[in-house]
Design a protein around this motif. Structure first.
Motif, PDB file in Angstrom:
ATOM      1  N   THR A  70       0.790  -1.119  -0.112  1.00  5.20           N
ATOM      2  CA  THR A  70       0.206  -0.043  -0.181  1.00  5.20           C
ATOM      3  C   THR A  70       0.806   1.084   0.059  1.00  5.20           C
ATOM      4  O   THR A  70       0.173   2.356  -0.246  1.00  5.20           O
ATOM      5  CB  THR A  70      -1.081  -0.182   1.299  1.00  5.20           C
ATOM      6  N   SER A  71       2.079   1.147   0.372  1.00  2.00           N
ATOM      7  CA  SER A  71       2.955   2.540   0.422  1.00  2.00           C
ATOM      8  C   SER A  71       4.402   2.303   0.427  1.00  2.00           C
ATOM      9  O   SER A  71       4.609   1.069   0.787  1.00  2.00           O
ATOM     10  CB  SER A  71       2.657   3.084   1.936  1.00  2.00           C
ATOM     11  N   VAL A 119       3.790   5.179   5.204  1.00  2.00           N
ATOM     12  CA  VAL A 119       5.090   5.063   5.479  1.00  2.00           C
ATOM     13  C   VAL A 119       6.036   6.367   5.310  1.00  2.00           C
ATOM     14  O   VAL A 119       5.376   7.007   4.271  1.00  2.00           O
ATOM     15  CB  VAL A 119       6.000   3.930   5.125  1.00  2.00           C
ATOM     16  N   ALA A 120       6.672   6.888   6.286  1.00  2.00           N
ATOM     17  CA  ALA A 120       7.398   8.124   5.858  1.00  2.00           C
ATOM     18  C   ALA A 120       8.653   8.333   6.628  1.00  2.00           C
ATOM     19  O   ALA A 120       8.795   7.851   7.967  1.00  2.00           O
ATOM     20  CB  ALA A 120       6.696   9.318   5.978  1.00  2.00           C
ATOM     21  N   PHE A 121       9.774   8.589   5.935  1.00  2.00           N
ATOM     22  CA  PHE A 121      11.292   8.884   6.643  1.00  2.00           C
ATOM     23  C   PHE A 121      10.952  10.436   7.200  1.00  2.00           C
ATOM     24  O   PHE A 121      10.701  11.164   6.648  1.00  2.00           O
ATOM     25  CB  PHE A 121      12.216   8.583   5.687  1.00  2.00           C
ATOM     26  N   ALA A 122      11.849  10.479   8.219  1.00  2.00           N
ATOM     27  CA  ALA A 122      12.198  11.670   8.768  1.00  2.00           C
ATOM     28  C   ALA A 122      13.129  12.330   8.009  1.00  2.00           C
ATOM     29  O   ALA A 122      13.820  11.660   7.321  1.00  2.00           O
ATOM     30  CB  ALA A 122      12.646  11.806  10.178  1.00  2.00           C
ATOM     31  N   PRO A 123      13.522  13.835   7.674  1.00  2.00           N
ATOM     32  CA  PRO A 123      14.399  14.379   6.874  1.00  2.00           C
ATOM     33  C   PRO A 123      15.981  13.813   7.237  1.00  2.00           C
ATOM     34  O   PRO A 123      16.618  13.698   6.188  1.00  2.00           O
ATOM     35  CB  PRO A 123      14.183  15.641   7.058  1.00  2.00           C
ATOM     36  N   ASP A 124      16.122  13.665   8.704  1.00  2.00           N
ATOM     37  CA  ASP A 124      17.414  13.058   8.978  1.00  2.00           C
ATOM     38  C   ASP A 124      17.919  11.602   8.487  1.00  2.00           C
ATOM     39  O   ASP A 124      18.786  11.033   8.681  1.00  2.00           O
ATOM     40  CB  ASP A 124      17.879  13.517  10.204  1.00  2.00           C
ATOM     41  N   GLY A 125      16.626  10.727   8.024  1.00  2.00           N
ATOM     42  CA  GLY A 125      16.696   9.531   7.824  1.00  2.00           C
ATOM     43  C   GLY A 125      16.780   8.772   8.852  1.00  2.00           C
ATOM     44  O   GLY A 125      17.181   7.557   8.689  1.00  2.00           O
ATOM     45  N   ARG A 126      16.870   8.902  10.104  1.00  2.00           N
ATOM     46  CA  ARG A 126      17.097   8.096  11.137  1.00  2.00           C
ATOM     47  C   ARG A 126      15.722   7.573  11.780  1.00  2.00           C
ATOM     48  O   ARG A 126      15.824   6.490  12.368  1.00  2.00           O
ATOM     49  CB  ARG A 126      17.739   8.802  12.288  1.00  2.00           C
TER      50      ARG A 126
END
Length: 275
Positions: A70-71, A119-126
């Protein structure tokens, strides 16, 4: 100076026959060279789109999910891909530097009880955020993947929505997460410390149906939301500008009740003689 005429958008090349069934999710890698697609056939595919008019599949289909995908979302460095599915799991995939191959990165993430919708990542990728039909959001420290450890949720589930969480977006500074839901609302969360995330302000109401997407402006001073009610809304997150606007429309007095009515997305503070 002559007037510029924009050409209407047109498809680049033929449609991609990506999956055996519907395509439910798409995402570009940050460098724009690779496209990920998720489908009803339970698989993920990567595509080389450097020639936009002639994309080609990269490697074999990514298998592991047992229900529709789905994402999909790439980490900011493009080397990690997250996928969510109706099997209630999230999977992480290592993507080679040139985007030509991907391989599983650890075991499936299994904290949700129902379909994972976003699903989504934070800008710092952590940090990775995941939203589910179980009405919750989970945060994950994906640095565990690089260390070879099992990825576990950070802190407690973020609960508050009364229906499925369908959309996620991190603010550009990574300190705020926005979520959209089937309960017709948008919520903001303070994720400056992901392990101790908490609500930020009241729920944002106004939509009359499921909120399907949320997105921050590049400066993070506004949030847009859209939904099945066929509307899009823009919420200002600049407290000074918002207070000035409301003060001008409330006769120069902004009480706590006025603030909560007009600016539910922002913590209350006294302005224009309010009390």
């Amino acid at each position: 100076m002559g007037r510029l005429h924009a050409r209407p958008p047109a498809p680049l090349g033929a449609p991609l026959h990506a999956h055996d069934g519907g395509v439910l999710a798409v995402a570009f890698a940050p460098d724009g060279r690779t496209l990920a697609t998720g489908g009803e056939d339970d698989t993920v595919r990567l595509w080389d789109v450097r020639r936009a008019d002639r994309p080609r599949p990269l490697g074999a289909r990514l298998r592991g999910h047992t229900d529709a995908v789905t994402s999909v979302a790439f980490a900011p460095d493009g080397r990690l891909l997250a996928t969510g599915a109706e099997d209630a799991t999230v999977r992480l995939w290592h993507v080679d530097g040139d985007g030509t191959r991907a391989r599983p990165a650890g075991a499936a993430l299994t904290a949700h009880n129902e379909s994972v919708e976003a699903v989504a990542f934070a800008p710092d990728g952590r940090t990775l955020a995941t939203g589910s039909d179980d009405r919750t959001v989970r945060l994950w420290d994906v640095r565990d993947v690089e260390r070879g450890d099992r990825t576990r949720p950070l802190g407690k589930e973020l609960a508050g929505h009364r229906a499925a969480v369908r959309a996620l977006s991190f603010a550009p500074d990574g300190r705020t997460l926005a979520t959209g839901s089937g309960d017709h609302t948008v919520r903001l969360w303070d994720v400056s410390d992901p392990a101790r995330a908490e609500p930020a302000g009241q729920e944002l109401t106004g939509h009359l149906d499921t909120v399907t997407t949320v997105a921050f402006s590049p400066r993070g001073d506004a949030l847009a939301s859209a939904g099945y009610d066929l509307t899009a809304r823009v919420w200002t997150l600049d407290a000074d500008r918002a207070a000035q606007y409301v003060c001008a429309h409330t006769g120069g007095v902004l009480t706590r009740a006025d603030w909560e009515e007009h600016l539910p997305q922002l913590p209350y503070r006294e302005a224009c003689g309010g009390r």
